[in-house]
Every structure is written in C-alpha cells, then in structure tokens.
Design an enzyme around this catalytic site. Structure first.
Site, PDB file in Angstrom:
ATOM      1  N   ALA A  64     -46.946  16.272   7.847  1.00 42.93           N
ATOM      2  CA  ALA A  64     -47.597  14.868   8.017  1.00 42.93           C
ATOM      3  C   ALA A  64     -46.590  14.119   7.000  1.00 42.93           C
ATOM      4  O   ALA A  64     -45.978  14.882   6.397  1.00 42.93           O
ATOM      5  CB  ALA A  64     -48.962  15.050   7.704  1.00 42.93           C
ATOM      6  N   GLY A 111     -48.659  19.801   9.762  1.00 39.89           N
ATOM      7  CA  GLY A 111     -49.124  18.926  11.011  1.00 39.89           C
ATOM      8  C   GLY A 111     -47.944  19.504  12.180  1.00 39.89           C
ATOM      9  O   GLY A 111     -48.354  19.236  13.272  1.00 39.89           O
ATOM     10  N   GLU A 114     -49.257  22.266  13.776  1.00 41.40           N
ATOM     11  CA  GLU A 114     -50.525  21.971  14.589  1.00 41.40           C
ATOM     12  C   GLU A 114     -50.119  21.243  15.678  1.00 41.40           C
ATOM     13  O   GLU A 114     -51.078  21.392  16.926  1.00 41.40           O
ATOM     14  CB  GLU A 114     -51.451  20.911  13.683  1.00 41.40           C
ATOM     15  CG  GLU A 114     -51.997  21.778  12.410  1.00 41.40           C
ATOM     16  CD  GLU A 114     -52.656  21.046  11.434  1.00 41.40           C
ATOM     17  OE1 GLU A 114     -53.955  21.351  11.238  1.00 41.40           O
ATOM     18  OE2 GLU A 114     -52.007  20.269  10.975  1.00 41.40           O
ATOM     19  N   GLU A 134     -51.042  23.351   3.409  1.00 41.97           N
ATOM     20  CA  GLU A 134     -51.934  22.500   2.908  1.00 41.97           C
ATOM     21  C   GLU A 134     -52.576  22.815   1.556  1.00 41.97           C
ATOM     22  O   GLU A 134     -52.878  21.974   0.764  1.00 41.97           O
ATOM     23  CB  GLU A 134     -52.949  21.851   3.872  1.00 41.97           C
ATOM     24  CG  GLU A 134     -52.265  21.143   5.278  1.00 41.97           C
ATOM     25  CD  GLU A 134     -51.724  22.092   6.444  1.00 41.97           C
ATOM     26  OE1 GLU A 134     -51.528  21.561   7.358  1.00 41.97           O
ATOM     27  OE2 GLU A 134     -51.680  23.244   6.045  1.00 41.97           O
TER      28      GLU A 134
END
Length: 259
Positions: A64, A111, A114, A134
C-alpha cells in the site's frame, strides 16, 4: 479507456492489466480507484474473456502507499475506510465472472500479495519475493490478507508468514499452495498468456458458474455447497452452449461456444 495508474490492453480475448505507479506500484487510493474502474469495464466488455494482472517494470505491487497512512493517525474511522475501500475492490476481482490470473513478476508485498490472492489463479517468477510485513508497521494485513492467506495455505503457515513478516520466494509459494506455478521470470508472461488462452475458448457461462459455485461454496457447509453446485449445473442445461458442448462431444468435433 484510460484508468489512473492502470494500463489495459486486450489481445485474443485476454485483458492484460498492468499496475503502473512507479517506482513501487503501490496501491494508493488513486491506484485502487483506477483498478476498480478498470475491473468494472472488464466485467461489461464482452470481448474480454479472461484477465491477467501484473506490475509494470520490475515489481508487481510492493504494498500500500504507506505515506497515506499518516492521514489516519489516531483516527480509527479513517483507518477502517482505507481497509474497506481496498477490500471492496479486491472482492470485486475475486467475484469477477471472468477468470483473473496474477502474473507476479517481482516484489509482491502487503497489499500486493492481498491483490494477488484475490485473483483466481497465480503464476509467480521464481525470484519474486512475497510476504505480509504489516506487523513491522504496528499493523496487520488490512486488505484481506488475514482471511485469504489461511484459506489458500493453512492456518499455521498463514500465521507464520504474517507474524514473522518473513518473505518467501516463488518456489516456496508454490510449495505451500499459495500460487499455482513458479517459473523463471523470462517465462512468466508466456505462462500467464498460455493459461489465459487455454480458458477463453470455454463457455463463458460455464466459467461464470464455476467461479460462483467455488466462491459461494467455500463460504458455507459441504451440504449447502453441493446445493449451490446443483443449482449452477441445472441452470446451464437451459443454455445453448451446453447443447453445443454435448452435441460436439457426441459428434467428435470441437465445440464452438457463443456465450
């Protein structure tokens, strides 16, 4: 059509989507919005039968946009919005009625992993690095990682990857069932193309029914899942593609599906 930080080209019924947000192809809010618009376009574009998602340059998606997190310091509502907005787009990919293949060409972290896990199939370069780091930020995976990773691997392996934050290469990812296949980087896009093109000539209605039955069935009991399968199976009996497929088999010829 143009989408923010997203490139789309279509060849032989396959939509090739590239995340293009240099240098790390991060999933910031603008990129997520562009990806959402691109997926909406693909869903309604009848010329696109399958999708390949990859990263432009040397990375898939490195995570992210962490700088955006600073805008949500001490604000749980803003923090949740960052999570839900991304989850909504990745759910859209998982529930797309056309098969989506992640071609993981490089760093696939946070991300990025993901995003890859929301795709139906995954091919990875041997040397690519995958992980959920994370916890190093005092966070947890928030774009679906805590839910999809244990479903694709197993609870213990998912917890190990998330809690330690360690990175794995493509070969280990294949070994634990996280990806379908690990190949040399030089062969990655050819493998993704070959896989996509092996699907596009199938009946689009059968493809949709397969994705629906698997996705919905995994969220329920076996008995309920079997009922979902039976309903999808039965609905196909009213389609011309099913008639064509059966007749082609009996007549020993290749079927010509029209969707």
């Amino acid at each position: 059509m143009e989408f923010t930080n997203i490139q789309l080209k279509v060849e032989n019924g396959v939509g090739y989507v590239s995340i293009n947000c240099p240098p790390a192809n991060t999933l910031g809010t603008k990129t997520i919005s562009g990806l959402s618009e691109c997926i909406d376009h693909i869903e309604t574009n009848q010329s696109i039968k399958a999708v390949v998602i990859t990263g432009e340059g040397k990375m898939f998606v490195a995570g992210a946009d962490i700088k955006e997190f600073t805008n949500a310091f001490h604000d749980e509502e803003k923090g949740k919005a960052l999570s839900v907005d991304a989850q909504t787009v990745l759910n859209k990919i998982e529930n797309l009625t056309k098969p989506v293949i992640a071609a993981i060409n490089g760093a696939c972290l946070g991300g990025g992993l993901e995003l890859a896990m929301s795709c139906h199939l995954r091919i990875v370069a041997n040397e690519a690095k995958l992980g959920q780091p994370e916890l190093n930020l005092g966070l947890i995976p928030g774009f679906g990682g805590t839910q999809r990773l244990p479903r694709l691997t197993n609870k213990a392996k998912a917890l190990e990857i998330i809690l330690t934050g360690r990175l794995i290469n493509g070969e280990e990812a294949e070994k634990i069932g996280l990806v379908n296949k690990s190949v040399p980087l030089s062969e990655l896009m050819d493998e993704a193309k070959k896989l996509a093109e092996s699907i596009v000539n199938k009946s689009s209605q059968s493809i949709k029914a397969t994705i629906t039955a698997v996705n919905e069935g995994l969220e329920t009991t076996l008995v309920e899942g079997l009922e979902i399968e039976a309903v999808q199976w039965a609905q196909l009996f009213s389609t011309e593609d099913m008639v064509e497929g059966v007749n082609a088999f009996i007549e020993k010829r290749k079927p010509v599906f029209k969707g």
